[in-house]
Structures are given as C-alpha cells and as structure tokens.
Scaffold this motif. Structure first.
Motif, PDB file in Angstrom:
ATOM      1  N   SER A   1       7.392 -74.679  39.876  1.00 54.37           N
ATOM      2  CA  SER A   1       8.798 -74.329  40.027  1.00 54.37           C
ATOM      3  C   SER A   1       9.630 -75.178  39.072  1.00 54.37           C
ATOM      4  N   ALA A   2       9.190 -76.416  38.818  1.00 52.09           N
ATOM      5  CA  ALA A   2       9.882 -77.262  37.840  1.00 52.09           C
ATOM      6  C   ALA A   2       9.736 -76.666  36.447  1.00 52.09           C
ATOM      7  N   ALA A   3       8.554 -76.164  36.136  1.00 49.30           N
ATOM      8  CA  ALA A   3       8.333 -75.576  34.813  1.00 49.30           C
ATOM      9  C   ALA A   3       9.177 -74.312  34.633  1.00 49.30           C
ATOM     10  N   ARG A   4       9.289 -73.520  35.718  1.00 49.80           N
ATOM     11  CA  ARG A   4      10.035 -72.267  35.633  1.00 49.80           C
ATOM     12  C   ARG A   4      11.525 -72.528  35.475  1.00 49.80           C
ATOM     13  N   ARG A   5      11.989 -73.659  36.016  1.00 49.88           N
ATOM     14  CA  ARG A   5      13.410 -73.958  35.929  1.00 49.88           C
ATOM     15  C   ARG A   5      13.782 -74.404  34.518  1.00 49.88           C
ATOM     16  N   ARG A   6      12.823 -74.557  33.681  1.00 46.99           N
ATOM     17  CA  ARG A   6      12.995 -74.861  32.262  1.00 46.99           C
ATOM     18  C   ARG A   6      13.616 -76.237  32.040  1.00 46.99           C
ATOM     19  N   GLY A   7      12.725 -77.160  31.739  1.00 51.70           N
ATOM     20  CA  GLY A   7      13.192 -78.448  31.269  1.00 51.70           C
ATOM     21  C   GLY A   7      13.872 -79.317  32.296  1.00 51.70           C
ATOM     22  N   SER A   8      13.543 -79.116  33.565  1.00 51.98           N
ATOM     23  CA  SER A   8      14.140 -79.985  34.563  1.00 51.98           C
ATOM     24  C   SER A   8      13.694 -81.408  34.300  1.00 51.98           C
ATOM     25  N   SER A   9      14.619 -82.304  34.199  1.00 48.08           N
ATOM     26  CA  SER A   9      14.241 -83.689  33.987  1.00 48.08           C
ATOM     27  C   SER A   9      15.032 -84.530  34.995  1.00 48.08           C
ATOM     28  N   PRO A  10      14.544 -85.606  35.506  1.00 45.56           N
ATOM     29  CA  PRO A  10      13.236 -86.165  35.211  1.00 45.56           C
ATOM     30  C   PRO A  10      12.101 -85.326  35.791  1.00 45.56           C
ATOM     31  N   PRO A  11      10.882 -85.546  35.251  1.00 44.58           N
ATOM     32  CA  PRO A  11       9.752 -84.725  35.676  1.00 44.58           C
ATOM     33  C   PRO A  11       9.399 -84.971  37.139  1.00 44.58           C
ATOM     34  N   PRO A  12       8.667 -84.041  37.761  1.00 46.08           N
ATOM     35  CA  PRO A  12       8.303 -84.215  39.171  1.00 46.08           C
ATOM     36  C   PRO A  12       7.477 -85.478  39.399  1.00 46.08           C
ATOM     37  N   LEU A  13       7.715 -86.111  40.536  1.00 46.82           N
ATOM     38  CA  LEU A  13       7.017 -87.362  40.848  1.00 46.82           C
ATOM     39  C   LEU A  13       5.731 -87.131  41.621  1.00 46.82           C
ATOM     40  N   LEU A  14       5.837 -86.260  42.627  1.00 41.97           N
ATOM     41  CA  LEU A  14       4.747 -86.119  43.594  1.00 41.97           C
ATOM     42  C   LEU A  14       3.736 -85.055  43.206  1.00 41.97           C
ATOM     43  N   ALA A  15       4.215 -84.030  42.496  1.00 38.28           N
ATOM     44  CA  ALA A  15       3.443 -82.798  42.399  1.00 38.28           C
ATOM     45  C   ALA A  15       2.036 -83.003  41.830  1.00 38.28           C
ATOM     46  N   VAL A  16       1.937 -83.684  40.684  1.00 35.12           N
ATOM     47  CA  VAL A  16       0.628 -83.754  40.028  1.00 35.12           C
ATOM     48  C   VAL A  16      -0.351 -84.653  40.800  1.00 35.12           C
ATOM     49  N   PRO A  17       0.023 -85.927  41.095  1.00 26.50           N
ATOM     50  CA  PRO A  17      -0.932 -86.738  41.874  1.00 26.50           C
ATOM     51  C   PRO A  17      -1.200 -86.138  43.249  1.00 26.50           C
ATOM     52  N   GLY A  18      -0.178 -85.547  43.859  1.00 25.39           N
ATOM     53  CA  GLY A  18      -0.352 -84.919  45.178  1.00 25.39           C
ATOM     54  C   GLY A  18      -1.334 -83.770  45.113  1.00 25.39           C
ATOM     55  N   ALA A  19      -1.231 -82.957  44.055  1.00 28.19           N
ATOM     56  CA  ALA A  19      -2.135 -81.811  43.909  1.00 28.19           C
ATOM     57  C   ALA A  19      -3.563 -82.286  43.738  1.00 28.19           C
ATOM     58  N   LEU A  20      -3.747 -83.320  42.915  1.00 27.85           N
ATOM     59  CA  LEU A  20      -5.109 -83.821  42.667  1.00 27.85           C
ATOM     60  C   LEU A  20      -5.714 -84.394  43.948  1.00 27.85           C
ATOM     61  N   LEU A  21      -4.911 -85.179  44.672  1.00 28.04           N
ATOM     62  CA  LEU A  21      -5.412 -85.792  45.912  1.00 28.04           C
ATOM     63  C   LEU A  21      -5.756 -84.735  46.955  1.00 28.04           C
ATOM     64  N   SER A  22      -4.852 -83.767  47.128  1.00 31.09           N
ATOM     65  CA  SER A  22      -5.108 -82.756  48.158  1.00 31.09           C
ATOM     66  C   SER A  22      -6.284 -81.864  47.780  1.00 31.09           C
ATOM     67  N   LEU A  23      -6.446 -81.586  46.482  1.00 25.31           N
ATOM     68  CA  LEU A  23      -7.601 -80.772  46.055  1.00 25.31           C
ATOM     69  C   LEU A  23      -8.898 -81.517  46.347  1.00 25.31           C
ATOM     70  N   ALA A  24      -8.910 -82.826  46.021  1.00 28.24           N
ATOM     71  CA  ALA A  24     -10.118 -83.620  46.279  1.00 28.24           C
ATOM     72  C   ALA A  24     -10.425 -83.635  47.777  1.00 28.24           C
ATOM     73  N   ALA A  25      -9.378 -83.815  48.590  1.00 29.22           N
ATOM     74  CA  ALA A  25      -9.577 -83.837  50.046  1.00 29.22           C
ATOM     75  C   ALA A  25     -10.108 -82.500  50.540  1.00 29.22           C
ATOM     76  N   ALA A  26      -9.564 -81.408  50.012  1.00 34.34           N
ATOM     77  CA  ALA A  26      -9.997 -80.079  50.451  1.00 34.34           C
ATOM     78  C   ALA A  26     -11.465 -79.845  50.108  1.00 34.34           C
ATOM     79  N   ILE A  27     -11.861 -80.224  48.884  1.00 33.63           N
ATOM     80  CA  ILE A  27     -13.269 -80.025  48.474  1.00 33.63           C
ATOM     81  C   ILE A  27     -14.193 -80.823  49.381  1.00 33.63           C
ATOM     82  N   LEU A  28     -13.792 -82.066  49.631  1.00 35.17           N
ATOM     83  CA  LEU A  28     -14.602 -82.959  50.475  1.00 35.17           C
ATOM     84  C   LEU A  28     -14.748 -82.374  51.887  1.00 35.17           C
ATOM     85  N   LEU A  29     -13.652 -81.925  52.444  1.00 42.12           N
ATOM     86  CA  LEU A  29     -13.662 -81.421  53.825  1.00 42.12           C
ATOM     87  C   LEU A  29     -14.446 -80.114  53.928  1.00 42.12           C
ATOM     88  N   PHE A  30     -14.259 -79.224  52.963  1.00 46.37           N
ATOM     89  CA  PHE A  30     -15.003 -77.960  52.988  1.00 46.37           C
ATOM     90  C   PHE A  30     -16.507 -78.213  52.840  1.00 46.37           C
TER      91      PHE A  30
END
Lengths: 250, 430
Positions: free
Chosen positions: B219-248
């Motif tokens: 949604s930040a990318a679609r809003r075109r050039g929103s700055s400052p960049p998102p804080l949570l999204a990228v590390p949050g996505a990586l952590l939750s993906l790792a957790a999901a793989i582990l749990l599944f």
C-alpha cells in the motif's frame, strides 16, 4: 492538481513546492499542503467536529489542546459551530464544502490547493465560500482552479490559464485585461445578422434589446455600422486568450 | 525517536482507531448484522439440556464458517471504503505513513467484524443462561470465540489484502470463497488447509500477519513515494513468514492426515480389532485438561468407552446420560471414557467444560473427515465404528461385552443394561 498534491507522479518534468521536488519529497510537501479536491467525500456517520479531529490526527497534530483550539477556530471561521455535533452525512453541499475547506486548513498550510471550490453550490453558498477564500488568501498561497470568472476576480492576485495542457497566460488580472484592451466591441445588430457575425468575430456575450441584439465580440477590428468599443472584462480576456494560438506571458 | 513523541504517536493512533471504529459501528449495516447475529446466537442456544458445550461448539463452527465469510465481505468493503466514499484524496494527501493508514483501516474494520462475532456468542450464551446453565459452563464459549476469531482474522487478512491491493471488493470476496471451499471441500482437502481446527490456528495467525505486512508494504508502494519508508512491514513480513513455515511444518510432522502424513502411533491403534469378547483397543490421547489418558489408567474397572462426534444432534443428551451413569456407578468401579472424534482439538474441552463432565473426554487427534466412516480415525476403525456414537462396555479385564451403535446409545438404557450385566458378573472392585 493531483501532481501538486502528491497523489500522482508526473510522467515527465517536475514541480517544486517550497524547495521540495514533488517526485522525491512527497512527505515534506504533504506537511505544508492543504488540499480541497473538486470531487471529495466525508465519512457520513462522523460529525463535523469528529471529521476535523480525524483529519487533524492524520496531520499528526498530537497536542489535544492545540488541536481542539484549531478545530474550534476553523469551525467558527467556517460558520459551522452550531452544527459541529451533527453527522456530515446530513449536510448541504455548501456546508460540506466548508467542512472540506476547514480540513484543508487544519495544518495551517503554506500552500492551499482548491479545485473548483464553488462548483455546484447555490449563489449564497458560492458567495460565502468565495469570501472565505478571499479572506484566507492574505495568509498563504492559494492555488485555485476554477471555470468561474467571479471566483478569479474575488480571490486571485495572479492568474494562469491552461488549455489542453498548455499554459496560455500567466500574470496578474490587470495584465490579463490588458491582453484584450481595445479589442472588445459591442455590435447592435438584427437577429438575422447573428450567424454571419458569429462566423466573422469571436463572440463573448449576447444581450437582447427590444427587437435588436447587443452582441459582444473580441476582435482587433470590427466592420459594422453600429459598433462601439467597450471596456473589456475578465470573461472577454479569458475567451480571447483561449482563442489565441500562442501563449502570452507577462 | 524520543519516548515522548512515541507516546504521542501511539495516543494519536488510538484516537484514529476510535474514529475508524465509529465509521463502522454507527452504520445501519453493522447494527443490522449485529442484531441478526444476536438473534441467530439465541436460536443456537435453544437446545435441550442445561449444558453449554454443544451450543459453544455450534457457535464456534458458525463463527469459523459463516462469520468468516461475513468478515471477508466486511473487510473487502472496508478496504475500498475511501474509494466508495470519495475520501481517498483527502486521506491520502495527509502526511501520515501508509502503513499507519493501512493498519488503522484493518484494525478498525476487524474489530467491527469481531463485534459481530461477539454478538453471535452473546446471543448463544444468553440463551443457555436462560436455559439454566451455570456461569462456569458458559466459560466454554470463551475458547470457541477465540478460535473463531482466529479464523476470522485469516479471512479478514486475506480479503483485506486482495481488496485493498486491487481496489476492488470483489477480489476480497475471494477470501470468503476460500472459506466456502474449505467448508465444501473437506473430503478432499487436508486438514492443514483449514484454519478452523484450533491446532492450526497459530500457523494461520502467522500467515495473516504475513499477509497484512505485505499489504502495508505494497500500500505504501501504491501511494507512490510515501516517505519515510515503512518501519514494520518488511521485518514483520519476514518474521511472520518464518513463523508460519515453522508452525505448518510442525503440524504436518506431528499430525495424522492421510493427505499429508500417516502417524505410526495411530497406525498401531488401527491395527487392533475390537469385537465382543476381544480386548478393547487401547489408545493414548489427551483428555480435556491436556493430560495423556489411556485405558491402562483404569485397571480393574468396568469401562464404558464412548466414541462420539461433537457434531451429532444427540451429543448433548448422550453426554448428559453418560455423566449420570458415571455419577451413579463410579463408586462401584465403573469408568466412562469419552473419545471425541473431531478434527478440531478444541471440541473435547468445550464439551467437557460446557456440559460439566465428570469423566475424561479425550481428543482423537487421528480424526480426519473422509467419506468412509471406518477410515475417519484409526481408533474408530479398530472399534469398527460404522456409526457414531458407538459405546463399548467392557468387563473388569477390559474384554468387550458388547458395542452399542447409533441412535440406540442416546437414551443410555441399553448401555446401563450392559453395565449392570458387567457389575452383576463381577461385583467386587479393588
């Protein structure tokens, strides 16, 4: 308007607002910008006060006392205090427009962009909104887009005329009038002459006077037995500039 | 960022959240659905008996299925609300992080959806309280509400992401369609693909967070050039993906599902064959408190082994009958052991708490929804349970006296006769 308000990226070129390039400094521009789009909505279930509070929070106005004072001040200025606790879903077009104007002013913007603010309003509301804009224009830069000449006369210090993406004129109002000075004529003609005159001259107005017509035209010269030169107004200048093939800049 | 500005930012977020909530709660649509949910809940609670277990399970199932769909529709509409109300321009031109806007919209709309779910549960619980249930038994609704909330979270994340990224509520409805597919397709989908069983919930919460983080990032990318960049999204996505793989991975490795994996322990259970005169097939399953339970825990007792499905209409009355049996004959060395055949591990605790059971009710975690009754669980196969409920009564040496199947179990009389027969043959218990 969308490019300036950071909602759309330019396909080419750029714009710089207070030293900030719209391509790269959107967040900074959003902080100094107030925007009232032509086509906008409000959450109908929120009251006028809640709507402004919500928008103020989106502007990161954290201090609750300063925020309340700002909102109350704007409500008073927009003559909305009496209806501040009513849901905006029940507001008339003019009241909604005034709420829209108030939300655009919440962050005390250096630049206020208003797009067709009086379109679709009844005469009373149109005058009210126009007066507000005139009042606000002393405090900040207002970029007003309109098709209504009365809006321009009431508010503008400088005018730009865009036609099909091309800038036809940039300058002040006297300069705009000067472009058509000595070129505006009133012809007293019979109705059957109308089509012929329209083919020859650029019509800027028409009045009926008994059995005759008073046709207002813009032209370098008019060849007619019943013609007289008259003082131009902004509508004449606008139509003249829209006709001109080349931009006239001052 | 200083503590003061962080605190101010959080306070601002909470105030914005309040307005996000109000925009939904004040609508006629939300109030209408909430009223319908409350009435539906009341109708769920209109069953015989005084327990809450069956109603709690019904409410949980309704929440996981029907309300997951309602949530998908609600979230899809919320995701494109600014387009529909033409508020997009004045909201998006504000100097606010895109991820803040996305997280606010999601949280506000999801809490509204949870409110609808709560109305269903409140209705069901009210009906049971009016029917005479005690407050302790009403506690059975709480874990079922949490379970249904988890499923709705997954449905909400999926539909919100699809709708907001495509700017179309129709795309979001695919989230609801997924729920329907799971509902309709239980015979060919493995349990892992269903968020409703409570044992899958943690994995699906992780998936939901992953989807939300991606939505915030894009949604930040679609809003075109929103700055400052998102804080949570990228590390949050990586952590939750790792957790999901582990749990599944953990669910797939430790579970038992013919579509994914067979469990050796359960295959051993299946290898037993129980019929009249033979030794009752053994098992080791967790009871309603999570304690491992087996028949060996009750040496020398007359055993009443009841295999039941929580979804049968007569489950409530049968459990009431078995509870009465345990109370009447427990002191004479009779032990009832219930085996709950459910794909959802929360069913047995819900029934045990809600119905106030005084005997262990274990969860057969080998259960899987397949067309053939005998294959629905290895243990059910061992007991030749062609119909549920099936109740086996043993003598004190764990030999089967007889197995009662189907509707005749419900009134408890035939089972009582078998128990009386066992006690008459061997009255003494040490």
């Amino acid at each position: 308007m969308s490019i300036l308000s950071t909602l759309v990226d330019p396909t080419s070129g750029t714009a710089i607002i207070d030293g900030n390039d719209v391509r790269h400094k959107k967040h900074e521009i959003r902080q100094l910008l107030g925007f009232l789009p032509q086509d906008f909505g409000l959450y109908p279930v929120l009251t006028a006060y809640e709507t402004l509070d919500y928008m103020a929070l989106l502007c990161s106005l954290h201090d609750p006392i300063a925020r309340r004072e700002r909102i109350e001040g704007l409500l008073a200025r927009m003559n909305l205090t009496a209806v501040k606790d009513r849901p905006v879903g029940g507001f008339s077009g003019g009241m909604r427009q005034r709420v829209g104007l108030a939300q655009a002013l919440l962050n005390s913007p250096k630049l206020l962009i208003v797009d067709e603010p009086t379109a679709g309003l009844d005469p009373e509301e149109r005058i009210r909104v126009r007066s507000l804009l005139a009042e606000l224009s002393g405090e900040r830069v207002i970029l007003l887009s309109t098709h209504l000449i009365e809006d321009v006369q009431a508010v503008a210090d400088r005018v730009g005329i865009l036609h099909k993406g091309r800038l036809r004129y940039v300058g002040d109002i006297p300069g705009m009038l000067a472009t058509v000075q000595g070129k505006v004529w009133e012809i007293e003609a019979r109705p059957e002459e109308l089509n012929e005159l329209r083919g020859k001259y650029l019509e800027t107005g028409l009045l009926r006077a008994g059995n005759l017509l008073k046709i207002r035209v813009a032209a370098d010269r008019v060849d007619h037995p019943k013609v007289r030169s008259i003082e131009p107004n902004l509508e004449d200048a606008y139509i003249w500039l829209m006709r001109e093939p080349e931009a006239t800049a001052s | 960022m200083s503590n003061q500005s962080q605190s101010a930012g959080f306070t601002t977020w909470l105030l914005l959240f309040k307005y996000e909530l109000l925009t939904g709660l004040r609508t006629a649509a939300w109030r209408g659905i909430a009223l319908a949910a409350l009435l539906y809940g009341l109708s769920l609670g209109h069953v015989d008996g005084t327990g809450c277990g069956v109603t709690a399970l019904d409410a949980g199932e309704t929440g996981c299925r029907l309300f997951a769909l309602v949530t998908a529709v609600w979230m899809s509409l919320a995701a494109v609300r600014d387009t529909a109300t033409r508020t997009r321009v004045i909201v998006q031109s504000r100097p606010q992080r895109s991820e803040t806007l996305a997280s606010l919209r999601f949280t506000g709309a999801f809490v509204q959806a949870l409110g609808l779910l709560a109305a269903l549960f409140v209705g069901a619980a009210l009906a049971r309280i009016i029917g005479g249930s005690g407050l302790l038994q009403v506690g059975a609704f709480v874990p079922q509400f949490i379970r249904a909330s988890g499923v709705c979270l997954f449905s909400a994340a999926l539909s919100f992401a699809l709708a907001s990224l495509s700017e179309s509520p129709i795309a979001g409805l695919l989230g609801g369609l997924y729920s329907l597919l799971v509902l309709a397709g239980k015979e060919y989908l493995a349990r892992l693909y269903d968020p409703a069983p409570v044992q899958n919930l943690s994995a699906y919460v992780a998936v939901s967070l992953f989807i939300l983080m991606l939505t915030m990032r894009f949604s930040a990318a679609r809003r075109r050039g929103s700055s400052p960049p998102p804080l949570l999204a990228v590390p949050g996505a990586l952590l939750s993906l790792a957790a999901a793989i582990l749990l599944f991975t953990n669910i797939a490795r430790s579970g038992h599902d013919p579509h994914i994996r067979l469990n050796p322990t359960l295959e051993l259970m299946a290898a037993q064959d129980t019929q009249a005169g033979a030794r009752a097939a053994g098992f080791l399953f967790p009871d309603q408190h999570g304690n491992p339970t087996s028949l060996a825990d009750y040496p020398g007792k007359v055993l009443v082994i009841a295999l039941l499905s929580p979804h049968d209409v007569d489950t409530g009355s049968m459990l009431t009958a078995l509870n009465a049996l345990q109370k009447k004959y427990g002191a004479r060395g009779v032990q009832v052991v219930g085996v709950c055949l459910s794909e959802d591990n929360s069913a047995a605790p819900a029934l045990a708490i809600g119905e106030g059971l005084v005997f262990p009710l274990v969860t057969d975690w080998g259960t899987s929804s397949v067309p053939e009754k005998l294959a629905m669980s290895p243990l059910a196969g061992a007991y030749r349970a062609t119909a549920l409920p099936s109740v086996a009564v043993t003598d004190r040496r764990r030999r089967i006296i007889d197995i009662v199947r189907g509707a005749s179990v419900t009134d408890g009389r035939s089972v009582t006769d078998l128990v009386e027969q066992a006690l008459k043959a061997e009255p003494n218990w040490q």
